[in-house]
Motif scaffolding. Structure first.
Motif: not given
Length: 269
Positions: A167-194
């Motif tokens: 995974i690189g620049n393009c697909y990281s952004d596309e993945i975050c969008f489809v998941a509905g999650i900001l790419p700036t979020r810190k990993i420990p802040s993601l709950h299980e549903e996210e």
């Protein structure tokens, strides 16, 4: 830079074209693209055959009948073209492999490379790569385990090749969008549903991108109607100021750790 879907598209399209076809020679115009002397490289290839083509992360592996493996990493700006001298794009090539009257051209290998390795050398070279996200064995539970070891933001984590492969620049952004999650979020802040949405999004986006030939616009051969088909389907990547396809809000572009990043501040949370 070509990512997992682009390299997988190359693998799928090249295999029926060059697998098992005798290599009649090679040309090297940039010795730094190799890890052996050009004369030795040409000698090792001439009379040999490519018996199998594999992909690992962003690498393409050409398995030779001799037992050696050509390891290709296109890095930034690299691409491939297969065809005759008359069909070849007007671009500088660093390496060319000849298959009679047709040739495989390696273009833009200024930062990339085509190295010759033994199988043990390949394992050593790729041993630090993270799991392949599309492998059937890569379960949500395993995804949670690799997530647990990370503390940074989502964008930087997704492009880390020791976290997940390919995974690189393009697909990281596309993945975050489809998941509905900001790419700036810190990993420990993601709950299980996210985390679950992210896991599904990774597989969904990568498989869709492979289906449509990735986002790179350079055709592999004359008449290639697959390569680059995903570019028009990108939802956020390189779409700054365009309306979000989900909510209509203008997309923004920022830099995260010196990487460009596109997302919607309205519907990504």
């Amino acid at each position: 830079m070509p990512e997992l879907p682009e390299i997988e598209t190359y693998r799928q399209q090249l295999a029926p074209l060059i697998q098992g076809v005798p290599i009649t020679g090679a040309l090297v115009t940039r010795p730094k693209s190799l890890n052996v002397e050009p004369e030795l490289f040409i000698h090792q290839l001439t009379g040999n055959r490519i018996v199998r083509i594999d992909r690992k992360a962003k690498h393409l592996l050409f398995h030779l009948a001799s037992g050696d493996v050509l390891l290709l990493h296109l890095m930034l700006g690299g691409w491939l073209f297969y065809g005759t001298e008359e069909e070849k794009p007007d671009r500088t090539t660093q390496v060319v492999i000849h298959f009679g009257n047709t040739h495989l051209y390696f273009i833009g290998l200024r930062l990339g490379y085509l190295h010759v390795h033994t199988m043990s050398g390949i394992h050593s070279k790729l041993k630090n790569l993270g799991p392949e996200p599309l492998e059937q064995a890569f379960t949500f539970s395993q995804f949670q385990q690799v997530l647990h070891r990370k503390q940074g933001n989502l964008k930087v984590t997704l492009v880390d090749q020791t976290f997940l492969s390919g995974i690189g620049n393009c697909y990281s952004d596309e993945i975050c969008f489809v998941a509905g999650i900001l790419p700036t979020r810190k990993i420990p802040s993601l709950h299980e549903e996210e985390q679950s949405r992210l896991y599904v999004s990774i597989r969904t986006v990568l498989l869709e991108a492979i289906q449509f030939g990735g986002y790179m616009e350079f055709p592999l051969f004359v008449g290639d109607r697959l390569t680059g088909g995903f570019d028009a389907k990108c939802r956020v990547y390189d779409r700054e100021d365009e309306p979000c396809v989900r909510c209509g809000h203008p997309l923004i572009k920022v830099e995260l750790s010196s990487r460009k990043c596109f997302y919607c501040t309205n519907c990504q949370t």
